[in-house]
Design a protein around this motif. Structure first.
Motif, mmCIF file in Angstrom:
data_model
loop_
_atom_site.group_PDB
_atom_site.id
_atom_site.type_symbol
_atom_site.label_atom_id
_atom_site.label_comp_id
_atom_site.label_asym_id
_atom_site.label_seq_id
_atom_site.Cartn_x
_atom_site.Cartn_y
_atom_site.Cartn_z
ATOM 1 N N LEU A 40 27.443 23.492 -31.344
ATOM 2 C CA LEU A 40 26.364 22.643 -31.847
ATOM 3 C C LEU A 40 26.405 21.214 -31.326
ATOM 4 N N PHE A 41 27.604 20.681 -31.128
ATOM 5 C CA PHE A 41 27.654 19.252 -30.820
ATOM 6 C C PHE A 41 27.025 18.871 -29.484
ATOM 7 N N PRO A 42 27.080 19.714 -28.423
ATOM 8 C CA PRO A 42 26.371 19.304 -27.200
ATOM 9 C C PRO A 42 24.866 19.163 -27.420
ATOM 10 N N LEU A 43 24.297 20.020 -28.275
ATOM 11 C CA LEU A 43 22.872 19.909 -28.574
ATOM 12 C C LEU A 43 22.587 18.587 -29.276
ATOM 13 N N LEU A 44 23.412 18.262 -30.253
ATOM 14 C CA LEU A 44 23.229 17.018 -31.000
ATOM 15 C C LEU A 44 23.364 15.804 -30.086
ATOM 16 N N VAL A 45 24.308 15.845 -29.161
ATOM 17 C CA VAL A 45 24.504 14.725 -28.229
ATOM 18 C C VAL A 45 23.273 14.543 -27.347
ATOM 19 N N VAL A 46 22.752 15.631 -26.792
ATOM 20 C CA VAL A 46 21.562 15.525 -25.932
ATOM 21 C C VAL A 46 20.373 14.998 -26.732
ATOM 22 N N ILE A 47 20.197 15.521 -27.937
ATOM 23 C CA ILE A 47 19.090 15.055 -28.784
ATOM 24 C C ILE A 47 19.266 13.562 -29.080
ATOM 25 N N GLY A 48 20.488 13.155 -29.396
ATOM 26 C CA GLY A 48 20.758 11.747 -29.671
ATOM 27 C C GLY A 48 20.473 10.857 -28.475
ATOM 28 N N LEU A 49 20.788 11.344 -27.275
ATOM 29 C CA LEU A 49 20.546 10.568 -26.055
ATOM 30 C C LEU A 49 19.066 10.507 -25.696
ATOM 31 N N ARG A 50 18.354 11.595 -25.905
ATOM 32 C CA ARG A 50 16.953 11.688 -25.491
ATOM 33 C C ARG A 50 15.970 11.198 -26.544
ATOM 34 N N GLY A 51 16.407 11.069 -27.778
ATOM 35 C CA GLY A 51 15.475 10.663 -28.838
ATOM 36 C C GLY A 51 14.800 11.883 -29.414
ATOM 37 N N THR A 52 13.643 12.202 -28.910
ATOM 38 C CA THR A 52 12.906 13.391 -29.321
ATOM 39 C C THR A 52 12.808 14.309 -28.113
ATOM 40 N N VAL A 53 13.117 15.580 -28.316
ATOM 41 C CA VAL A 53 13.121 16.523 -27.197
ATOM 42 C C VAL A 53 12.553 17.857 -27.670
ATOM 43 N N GLY A 54 11.821 18.509 -26.778
ATOM 44 C CA GLY A 54 11.281 19.831 -27.076
ATOM 45 C C GLY A 54 12.390 20.879 -27.043
ATOM 46 N N ILE A 55 12.243 21.909 -27.859
ATOM 47 C CA ILE A 55 13.248 22.967 -27.932
ATOM 48 C C ILE A 55 13.402 23.663 -26.581
ATOM 49 N N MET A 56 12.298 23.956 -25.907
ATOM 50 C CA MET A 56 12.362 24.625 -24.595
ATOM 51 C C MET A 56 13.081 23.731 -23.577
ATOM 52 N N GLU A 57 12.746 22.447 -23.571
ATOM 53 C CA GLU A 57 13.388 21.512 -22.649
ATOM 54 C C GLU A 57 14.877 21.418 -22.956
ATOM 55 N N SER A 89 0.781 17.030 -28.397
ATOM 56 C CA SER A 89 -0.368 17.577 -27.676
ATOM 57 C C SER A 89 -0.615 19.045 -28.010
ATOM 58 N N ASP A 90 0.408 19.758 -28.436
ATOM 59 C CA ASP A 90 0.281 21.181 -28.749
ATOM 60 C C ASP A 90 1.034 21.449 -30.041
ATOM 61 N N ARG A 91 0.320 21.814 -31.082
ATOM 62 C CA ARG A 91 0.945 22.014 -32.401
ATOM 63 C C ARG A 91 1.981 23.139 -32.383
ATOM 64 N N ARG A 92 1.883 24.056 -31.415
ATOM 65 C CA ARG A 92 2.858 25.145 -31.321
ATOM 66 C C ARG A 92 4.182 24.656 -30.754
ATOM 67 N N GLU A 93 4.138 23.572 -30.008
ATOM 68 C CA GLU A 93 5.352 23.018 -29.411
ATOM 69 C C GLU A 93 6.228 22.442 -30.519
ATOM 70 N N ARG A 94 7.492 22.793 -30.499
ATOM 71 C CA ARG A 94 8.438 22.289 -31.486
ATOM 72 C C ARG A 94 9.353 21.273 -30.820
ATOM 73 N N LYS A 95 9.470 20.131 -31.466
ATOM 74 C CA LYS A 95 10.370 19.083 -30.982
ATOM 75 C C LYS A 95 11.412 18.830 -32.049
ATOM 76 N N VAL A 96 12.455 18.156 -31.654
ATOM 77 C CA VAL A 96 13.545 17.878 -32.571
ATOM 78 C C VAL A 96 14.064 16.465 -32.301
ATOM 79 N N ALA A 97 14.496 15.803 -33.364
ATOM 80 C CA ALA A 97 15.071 14.456 -33.272
ATOM 81 C C ALA A 97 16.287 14.402 -34.192
ATOM 82 N N ALA A 98 17.216 13.535 -33.856
ATOM 83 C CA ALA A 98 18.411 13.359 -34.690
ATOM 84 C C ALA A 98 18.061 12.523 -35.913
ATOM 85 N N THR A 99 18.666 12.868 -37.026
ATOM 86 C CA THR A 99 18.538 12.069 -38.246
ATOM 87 C C THR A 99 19.528 10.908 -38.142
#
Length: 157
Positions: A40-57, A89-99
């Protein structure tokens, strides 16, 4: 193959191999005082670095399939470390951000990574280090600008 390119990939694969060693992840987590699954932590690190990121990206960035990353994001969400957002731009697109709690863990991991790198950095001239970082950034940016999968040209492997 050009000798310099071969040497570059040889060094790159050595670094990737080092970064992917499970025991290194455990050392980093312990140094940071963080109790989090190593997957899990690599995902959290990337999200933290990128701000908001799409799940596919995000899946592409960490080399995992979309469904795996989606399940792992759900786990991070239950832990209160990330929040899911609808795409703009697309409601189907899911993004994620760190709390804020997730960002605190990212900060702790960054500080631990810096402490663990100090023995290496102590052996380097400051200008050499700055040059390496600058050239790595340039290479990453130039490589990112190349056409990707599904376009006319394939990325080097």
């Amino acid at each position: 193959m050009d000798k310099n390119i071969r040497q570059f990939y040889d060094a790159l694969f050595d670094l990737i191999g080092l970064m992917n060693q499970p025991q290194r992840d455990s050392i980093l987590l312990r140094e940071a005082g963080v109790s989090l699954d190593r997957a899990l932590f690599p995902l959290l690190v990337v999200i933290g670095l990128r701000g908001t990121v799409g799940i596919m990206e995000l899946a592409g960035m960490v080399g995992r399939d979309h469904s795996t990353v989606s399940r792992q994001i759900a786990t991070l969400g239950r832990l209160g470390l990330v929040t899911r957002l609808a795409g703009t731009s697309d409601r189907r697109e899911r993004k994620v951000a760190a709390t804020p709690e997730g960002l605190e863990i990212v900060k702790a991991l960054d500080a631990a990574r810096e402490r663990l790198m100090q023995p290496i950095l102590a052996q380097w001239d400051e200008q050499d280090w700055k040059t390496l970082v600058s050239l790595l950034r340039r290479f990453a940016d130039d490589a990112s600008a190349l056409p990707g999968p599904g376009k006319d040209k394939k990325l080097p492997q």
